[in-house]
Write a protein that holds these residues in place. Sequence first.
Motif, PDB file in Angstrom:
ATOM      1  N   UNK A 144      40.458  35.633  35.156  1.00 48.97           N
ATOM      2  CA  UNK A 144      41.476  36.559  35.563  1.00 48.97           C
ATOM      3  C   UNK A 144      41.609  37.584  34.502  1.00 48.97           C
ATOM      4  N   UNK A 145      41.107  37.763  33.418  1.00 49.98           N
ATOM      5  CA  UNK A 145      41.492  38.637  32.026  1.00 49.98           C
ATOM      6  C   UNK A 145      41.171  40.026  32.650  1.00 49.98           C
ATOM      7  N   UNK A 146      40.557  40.452  33.659  1.00 50.06           N
ATOM      8  CA  UNK A 146      40.554  41.928  34.013  1.00 50.06           C
ATOM      9  C   UNK A 146      41.616  42.077  34.974  1.00 50.06           C
ATOM     10  N   UNK A 147      42.466  41.340  35.562  1.00 48.78           N
ATOM     11  CA  UNK A 147      43.570  41.754  36.106  1.00 48.78           C
ATOM     12  C   UNK A 147      44.596  42.404  35.622  1.00 48.78           C
ATOM     13  N   UNK A 148      45.197  43.489  35.715  1.00 46.58           N
ATOM     14  CA  UNK A 148      46.630  43.883  35.487  1.00 46.58           C
ATOM     15  C   UNK A 148      47.270  44.469  36.605  1.00 46.58           C
ATOM     16  N   UNK A 149      48.384  44.144  36.976  1.00 50.29           N
ATOM     17  CA  UNK A 149      49.285  44.653  37.813  1.00 50.29           C
ATOM     18  C   UNK A 149      50.440  45.436  37.509  1.00 50.29           C
ATOM     19  N   UNK A 150      50.357  46.779  37.749  1.00 52.12           N
ATOM     20  CA  UNK A 150      51.716  47.567  37.431  1.00 52.12           C
ATOM     21  C   UNK A 150      52.841  47.294  38.338  1.00 52.12           C
ATOM     22  N   UNK A 161      48.952  37.015  44.821  1.00 49.84           N
ATOM     23  CA  UNK A 161      47.986  36.549  43.664  1.00 49.84           C
ATOM     24  C   UNK A 161      46.700  35.985  44.162  1.00 49.84           C
ATOM     25  N   UNK A 162      46.701  35.292  44.817  1.00 50.40           N
ATOM     26  CA  UNK A 162      45.409  34.456  45.491  1.00 50.40           C
ATOM     27  C   UNK A 162      44.297  35.435  46.032  1.00 50.40           C
ATOM     28  N   UNK A 163      44.722  36.335  46.728  1.00 46.70           N
ATOM     29  CA  UNK A 163      43.617  37.617  47.004  1.00 46.70           C
ATOM     30  C   UNK A 163      43.326  38.450  45.861  1.00 46.70           C
ATOM     31  N   UNK A 164      44.134  38.700  44.959  1.00 49.33           N
ATOM     32  CA  UNK A 164      44.066  39.348  43.637  1.00 49.33           C
ATOM     33  C   UNK A 164      43.173  38.647  42.843  1.00 49.33           C
ATOM     34  N   UNK A 178      40.905  36.416  43.376  1.00 43.41           N
ATOM     35  CA  UNK A 178      39.495  36.373  44.079  1.00 43.41           C
ATOM     36  C   UNK A 178      38.794  37.935  43.726  1.00 43.41           C
ATOM     37  N   UNK A 179      39.655  38.930  43.652  1.00 47.05           N
ATOM     38  CA  UNK A 179      39.202  40.252  43.436  1.00 47.05           C
ATOM     39  C   UNK A 179      38.604  40.365  42.001  1.00 47.05           C
ATOM     40  N   UNK A 180      39.592  39.850  41.112  1.00 44.52           N
ATOM     41  CA  UNK A 180      39.553  39.636  39.661  1.00 44.52           C
ATOM     42  C   UNK A 180      38.224  38.958  39.116  1.00 44.52           C
ATOM     43  N   UNK A 181      37.691  37.831  40.008  1.00 43.60           N
ATOM     44  CA  UNK A 181      36.731  37.247  39.684  1.00 43.60           C
ATOM     45  C   UNK A 181      35.384  37.889  40.034  1.00 43.60           C
ATOM     46  N   UNK A 182      35.257  38.766  40.946  1.00 44.82           N
ATOM     47  CA  UNK A 182      34.067  39.503  41.276  1.00 44.82           C
ATOM     48  C   UNK A 182      33.243  39.973  40.276  1.00 44.82           C
ATOM     49  N   UNK A 183      33.932  40.708  39.164  1.00 45.37           N
ATOM     50  CA  UNK A 183      33.004  41.353  38.356  1.00 45.37           C
ATOM     51  C   UNK A 183      31.955  40.029  37.499  1.00 45.37           C
ATOM     52  N   UNK A 184      32.411  39.025  37.681  1.00 48.23           N
ATOM     53  CA  UNK A 184      31.674  37.886  37.038  1.00 48.23           C
ATOM     54  C   UNK A 184      30.845  37.150  38.097  1.00 48.23           C
ATOM     55  N   UNK A 185      31.340  36.990  39.277  1.00 46.02           N
ATOM     56  CA  UNK A 185      30.575  36.003  40.281  1.00 46.02           C
ATOM     57  C   UNK A 185      29.856  37.023  41.350  1.00 46.02           C
ATOM     58  N   UNK A 186      30.207  38.466  41.268  1.00 46.35           N
ATOM     59  CA  UNK A 186      29.430  39.319  42.141  1.00 46.35           C
ATOM     60  C   UNK A 186      29.181  40.514  41.429  1.00 46.35           C
ATOM     61  N   UNK A 187      28.381  40.419  40.446  1.00 45.96           N
ATOM     62  CA  UNK A 187      28.338  41.639  39.530  1.00 45.96           C
ATOM     63  C   UNK A 187      27.399  42.741  40.201  1.00 45.96           C
ATOM     64  N   UNK A 188      26.634  42.310  41.211  1.00 40.12           N
ATOM     65  CA  UNK A 188      25.788  43.343  41.839  1.00 40.12           C
ATOM     66  C   UNK A 188      26.688  44.504  42.828  1.00 40.12           C
ATOM     67  N   UNK A 189      27.873  43.984  43.272  1.00 39.58           N
ATOM     68  CA  UNK A 189      28.651  44.707  44.156  1.00 39.58           C
ATOM     69  C   UNK A 189      28.972  46.024  43.684  1.00 39.58           C
TER      70      UNK A 189
END
Length: 499
Positions: A314-320, A354-357, A359-370
């Motif tokens: 989750x470390x790349x997720x920041x919410x204003x 938060x659940x959907x966010x 999931x999006x926050x994990x993608x840079x690690x789990x779906x690097x090619x997107x």
Amino acid sequence: MNCDTVELLPNPAFLMQSMRHIGYTLETALADIIDNSIAAEASVISVQYRWNDANPWIAIIDDGCGMSSEGIKEAMRFGGEICPTENRSSSDLGRFGLGLKTASLSQCKRLTVISKQNGSVSSCIWDVDALAEAAAPKWNALLPSVEMLKKDPVIEKLLHRLDEISSGTIVIWQKLDNLSVASKKGSAESNFAEAMVRASEHMGLVFHRFFVMEKGSKVIKIDFNGTVVEGMNPFGMAVPARQELQDETITLEGQKIEIQPFILPHHSKVSKKDYEKYGGEDGYLHNQGFYVYRNRRLIIKGTWFRIIPKTELHKLIRIRIDIPNSLDHLWQLDVKKSNASPPLAVLNRLKELLPSLSDRGKRPYTKRGSRAISDVVYIWRREFANNKVSYVINEEHPFVKTLVTNENGEVDSQKLSYLRIISGAFPAESFHVDVNNDTKTVIVSAAQQDEMENAVRKLISSCREMGLEKAAIWDMMCKNELPVSKERQEELLEEEFNG
């Protein structure tokens, strides 16, 4: 109930000593004073400080509207500036009418405030030692004349700053007993200098949104001993690798709370220098989470409000989260303006998001090619109010703007009204039935693909006619939701420029 009464005034020296220990740090104390300067419509705020042969002092100087003689006395009265339950300006950063005094006296024993308004200079001083030494306990502040102030060599030099401006205020901290202590890490002087550097960096984070033009707001400048404070945007640079997800509005008591999620770039997408910069002093793991802003001023950073734990994924997720000062009572804002708790309605909504966010926050690690999409403006906006979700057409989207703008470049109010009627007629009940249908009904777009592609072609062509280069048009396309795939968008752009 009829009975005798007695006025029980607190001992000023004892009460001030107690209030000096309510939890301010140097950073939060300085931020509180700067809040007052911003509320006074200052353009330039200068923090000056000197070690002064082991008699350190700090001064905060602004070119705001200043105060009259009566105004400065009211500002120095404990609880005298504002009432937290009264309506006040939407841009006011104050809260309890205690900040100037409690913040200052948490760091020093002698607080001097000098202000200039309409050519007249007034001053007022609280001195903790003088109160303690008084023969009788009285709430007596000092009201020195300008001539008396000049007898203090520190203040005499600072007074010249008022000659350079038509109005403004100087807040001076002397007898800095909490900042002139040596430690194992260094001498008292070096510790003082390091503390001021950390404070400068903290101001760059807390007030970073005041350093840039935002929705027509006034831009201010803050400097420390002449060095301009650089803003630190915790949501990173506006680069293609950063994802700006769809925002949401929550309405509470008629007031809007704006929520804007970001996914920061993976370290492979940016330079090492920038990646480390936006990780902050404590790193990405510690700084993930919600960032709450009150009138654009940062109140809380890097917290999940105990909804979820801080993890690597989750470390790349920041919410204003932007809140108005009119909802202070619901957020339980503290005196230091450094802590708050979201109201239950907001907390519940954040839990749903938060659940959907996550999931999006994990993608840079789990779906690097997107492919990551930066600063996306969606055609539909999702709004949340009174525990109800609604979808409205986003009037800021380029397609929508084109639709409602006439040949003179002005918004056609009649067309805009029609569009709002269409937006309000969204078949919410039918949509709800369809998405919850046990037969797993698939919902698809009714528009034909060639129609959507033609719309994108016209958008590209219009941008080219306005003189935009290919790279600029692509950047615009990446920042707006368009009804065809990114791959097809690239092909259409190539067709326009290369035939």
